[in-house]
Design an enzyme around this catalytic site. Structure first.
Site, PDB file in Angstrom:
ATOM      1  N   LYS A 239       0.846  -1.210  -0.011  1.00 59.55           N
ATOM      2  CA  LYS A 239      -0.037  -0.054  -0.067  1.00 59.55           C
ATOM      3  C   LYS A 239       1.095   1.115   0.106  1.00 59.55           C
ATOM      4  CE  LYS A 239      -4.510   0.593   0.192  1.00 59.55           C
ATOM      5  NZ  LYS A 239      -5.536  -0.166  -0.179  1.00 59.55           N
TER       6      LYS A 239
ATOM      7  N   SER B 151      -7.614  -5.635 -11.278  1.00 61.59           N
ATOM      8  CA  SER B 151      -6.372  -4.804 -11.595  1.00 61.59           C
ATOM      9  C   SER B 151      -5.510  -5.987 -11.938  1.00 61.59           C
ATOM     10  CB  SER B 151      -5.928  -4.451 -10.152  1.00 61.59           C
ATOM     11  OG  SER B 151      -6.253  -3.274  -9.708  1.00 61.59           O
TER      12      SER B 151
END
Ligand code: GLU
Length: 435
Positions: free
Chosen positions: A108, A360
């Site tokens: 992240k 994704s």
């Protein structure tokens, strides 16, 4: 308003991992490994403002674990971003990718910034600046970022362009969630909400729901919230309340969701409207705060904004029978315990919002193949994955008499443990190599 994240959110996340461990059939070593993010970087991003002044923003990227593949996860631009939160979000990405069984680890990133205070040109400079600082820490075979809170397809396009410029080759597979003309995938835009919708459809079948009898409140009307509200509404669910960061609207008869979305996207404000063509008329509704929305007596509550919105202070007010976590970490672990005791059925974030990273993955595969799929194929593959994993986790929860979150964590730990153990653990090495 800001929703806020409780401090110690990474610690909170680790507690849940510990709790799930006893239901996962793995050794302790993988668990210990997963408690420590693999690598973290903090950077300063200088941005020249339109008035000639200089602002410097803090940026972060955490690689949590890459045993199952390159790390994957979004980048958020938000004033409350800090390293602790990014660590927790990276851990959840590792678990999420394992839940849907795509060959990625978790990562992240984030920048501590209020993007609403930047001009478009400043936002572009910040996005490109982030990549300039991170260029050696990310890459199509190592760590692939994507959109998250307050980042979007255009930002991913800028970032991919910057990465390609730095590496002097076209690298569409370095970022996902890009605009379609820049190598984005069909179906990535609504994938997070759609994945959550497919989970609700599984629950609908199990519970024999008639959608018209089921009321829904959605907190957060961004990418995920809009998509799930639209799909549920199209199936006849009554979406009775929605909110954005400034507040919400409520009508017990339900809203025409496409009109709300059109109005919100045209005016950037949320209002109860009915639109025909380009004309929107105001319709009856009551204004509610975000806190009031969470406490509405609805069947399904969908927190689709930020983390930590359902916490010790307000959990007793929550009345919904089912919570679908489209946001990451919307329920604190303490609130979770209370909800579980009360029998609230929670579809946890690492399952409910995994549609985003799943598409994704499809985007990355298409970029690497240089061959692009039809929308139908994307939907079909996503539906199959979400239904399969939802049912697997549902069965595990029933078999072990545990809640869906613990089951989802245990399911993810099983896959992660399998991969980590395949490299050898104490059990293998202390036995002189003899199995
Ligand atoms: N930011 C999204 C998430 O939290 C998507 C990540 C991705 O597509 O890599 O799951």
């Amino acid at each position: 308003m800001t929703f806020g994240n409780p401090s110690g959110v990474f610690e909170d996340a680790l507690q849940r991992l510990d709790a799930a461990f006893e239901y996962a059939d793995i050794e302790r070593e993988p668990l210990e490994r997963l408690k420590h993010p693999k690598a973290m970087i903090q950077v300063a991003i200088p941005v020249r403002r339109d008035d000639g002044s200089l602002s410097i923003f803090e940026g972060y990227r955490v690689h949590h674990d890459d045993t199952r593949g390159p790390t994957k996860g979004g980048i958020r631009f938000h004033p409350e971003v800090d390293l602790d939160e990014v660590k927790a979000l990276a851990l959840w990405m590792t678990l999420k990718c394992a839940v849907v069984n795509i060959p990625y680890g978790g990562a992240k990133g984030g920048v501590t910034v209020n993007p609403k205070e930047l001009s478009r040109l400043e936002l572009e400079r910040l996005s490109r600046g982030f990549v300039q600082q991170m260029a050696d820490f990310i890459g199509p075979d190592t760590d692939i970022p994507a959109p998250d809170v307050y980042t979007n397809a255009m930002i991913m396009g800028w970032m991919m362009g910057e990465y390609s410029k730095i590496h002097r080759r076209h690298t569409p597979d370095s970022f996902t969630g890009k605009p379609i003309p820049l190598g984005g995938s069909l179906g990535r835009d609504d994938a997070t909400g759609r994945g959550a919708y497919y989970c609700v459809k599984q629950l609908e079948a199990k519970r024999g729901w008639n959608p018209r009898d089921i009321t829904v409140a959605v907190q957060g009307f961004g990418n995920g919230g809009q998509a799930v509200a639209k799909l549920l509404h199209a199936d006849g669910y009554r979406v009775v309340a929605v909110s954005d960061s400034r507040g919400g609207i409520y009508n017990p008869d339900g809203f025409d969701v496409p009109s709300l979305i059109q109005h919100k996207n045209d005016t950037r404000t949320l209002a109860a409207v009915y639109c025909q063509g380009s004309v929107c008329e105001m319709v009856e509704s009551e204004n509610v705060t975000n806190e009031q929305l969470l406490a509405l007596d609805v069947d399904i509550l969908i927190p689709a904004a930020l983390g930590g919105v359902i916490r010790s202070a307000n959990v007793d007010a929550v009345k919904a029978e089912v919570i679908v976590e489209v946001a990451n970490g919307p329920v604190s672990s303490h609130a979770d315990e209370k909800l579980n005791q009360r029998g609230t059925f929670i579809i946890p974030d690492i399952l409910a919002n995994a549609g985003g990273v799943t598409v994704s993955y499809f985007e990355w595969v298409q970029n690497r193949q240089g061959f692009y799929w039809e929308l139908d194929e994307i939907h079909q593959r996503l539906q199959q994955i979400m239904a399969r994993e939802f049912n697997h986790i549902h069965d595990l929860a029933a078999a072990k008499q545990i809640d869906m979150r613990t089951a989802a964590y245990a399911h993810a730990l099983g896959r992660l443990g399998g991969a980590i153990q395949a490299q050898g653990t104490q059990r293998y090495f202390s036995n002189g190599g003899k199995e």
